[in-house]
Each structure stands twice: as structure tokens, then as C-alpha cells.
Design a protein around this motif. Structure first.
Motif, short mmCIF file in Angstrom:
data_model
loop_
_atom_site.label_atom_id
_atom_site.label_comp_id
_atom_site.label_asym_id
_atom_site.label_seq_id
_atom_site.Cartn_x
_atom_site.Cartn_y
_atom_site.Cartn_z
N GLU A 220 -9.77 -20.44 20.47
CA GLU A 220 -9.42 -20.69 21.86
C GLU A 220 -10.43 -20.10 22.85
N PHE A 221 -10.92 -18.90 22.60
CA PHE A 221 -11.88 -18.30 23.53
C PHE A 221 -13.15 -19.14 23.63
N GLU A 222 -13.68 -19.57 22.48
CA GLU A 222 -14.91 -20.37 22.48
C GLU A 222 -14.69 -21.71 23.18
N ARG A 223 -13.53 -22.32 22.95
CA ARG A 223 -13.24 -23.60 23.59
C ARG A 223 -13.09 -23.41 25.10
N ALA A 224 -12.42 -22.34 25.52
CA ALA A 224 -12.23 -22.06 26.95
C ALA A 224 -13.58 -21.80 27.62
N MET A 225 -14.43 -21.06 26.94
CA MET A 225 -15.75 -20.77 27.49
C MET A 225 -16.56 -22.06 27.65
#
Length: 157
Positions: free
Chosen positions: A100-105
Motif C-alpha cells: 500500500e505505501f508504494e502504491r500510494a507513493m
């Protein structure tokens, strides 16, 4: 040229040939076409037995189409709306949370990456609302904005 009217099973197969559908979706789309003597549940059972209807494929299809642009919460909401099993939804959500963090970034960079990090509280709130509306958790949104600000400060040194 007149076409023969499609049977209920024919309609179901036509829908399934276009994209993956859950059993609940097919029920709602086909219910208006049920005529006397048709047994919609029997047709759907047969399609499920022959693996034409697969909840796992529906979930994989949704993740493939939505995960790169949406957060876990939005993807889970869509899975629930398709009437999928809670166990499958929880397993899919656990998979999605690991990235999720990588996708949000990635979503943040595509929308705001060309700009400076949020310099005003209004701009920061706008960016937070954007990511939250996409279904990213509050913790992930804060981490994205914090790391974006640190990256920009690092570039200045």
C-alpha cells in the motif's frame, strides 16, 4: 437480419466473456431476463461447477484493474459490493496492505510529484484528501507526505 433471443445461460456466458463477474453480479443482471421455466440458480450453479464463475478470478481481476490507482480500503469495498466471501476479501486485503505505501507513493507522484511538497496546510490537506478518497489509510497517507517532504529536503542539500 434477426437474431434469435439469447437463453439465460447464453446471456450469462456472454457477460462472462466480456469480463469476470461474481455470482451476485450475474444474478442481478440476469434476474430481469428470467422467464417461466427458467431456473437461474441452477444455471449459475452449473456455471460455477464448470468453473466459469470463480470468486478468486473476480478478486484477481479487480486487484489487477484497481490496485495500482486505489488503496486497500477502496479495493475491499469493491470486492464486498461484488458479493465475494469475507475470507477471500481478508486474504486479498492482507496482500494489498503489503504494497500500500508504494502504491500510494506512486499515485501521489503521478498527481503531485512535479510540484514542491505541500508548503501550506491547505495544500497538505488537499493532498491528504486526494489520497484518502482513493482509499489509502490515514497512516499511509501521512507516511507518503512525510517521505515526500523529506525527499525534497534531501534534494536541496
Amino acid at each position: 437480419m434477426a437474431f434469435a433471443k439469447l437463453s439465460l445461460k447464453g446471456r450469462a456466458l456472454k457477460l462472462l466473456s466480456q469480463r469476470e463477474h461474481s455470482r451476485k453480479e450475474l444474478e442481478s443482471k440476469l434476474s430481469s431476463h428470467v422467464e417461466e421455466g427458467d431456473d437461474l440458480n441452477a444455471i449459475l450453479d452449473e456455471l460455477e461447477t464448470k468453473n466459469f464463475i470463480s470468486p478468486e478470478r473476480v478478486a484477481a481481476s479487480i486487484v489487477h484493474r484497481r490496485a495500482s490507482r486505489m488503496g486497500t480500503q477502496r479495493v475491499v469495498q469493491e470486492l464486498r459490493s461484488k458479493g465475494l466471501d469475507d475470507t477471500l476479501i481478508k486474504a486479498t486485503a492482507a496482500e494489498l496492505q503489503s504494497t500500500e505505501f508504494e502504491r500510494a507513493m506512486s499515485v501521489w507522484k503521478s498527481k503531485f510529484g512535479g510540484k514542491e511538497p505541500a508548503s501550506t496546510p491547505q495544500e497538505k490537506a488537499k493532498q491528504m484528501r486526494f489520497l484518502a478518497a482513493r482509499g489509502f489509510s490515514g497512516d499511509v497517507v501521512r507516511r507518503v507526505l512525510k517521505s515526500a517532504g523529506q525527499a525534497e529536503e534531501g534534494d536541496l542539500e
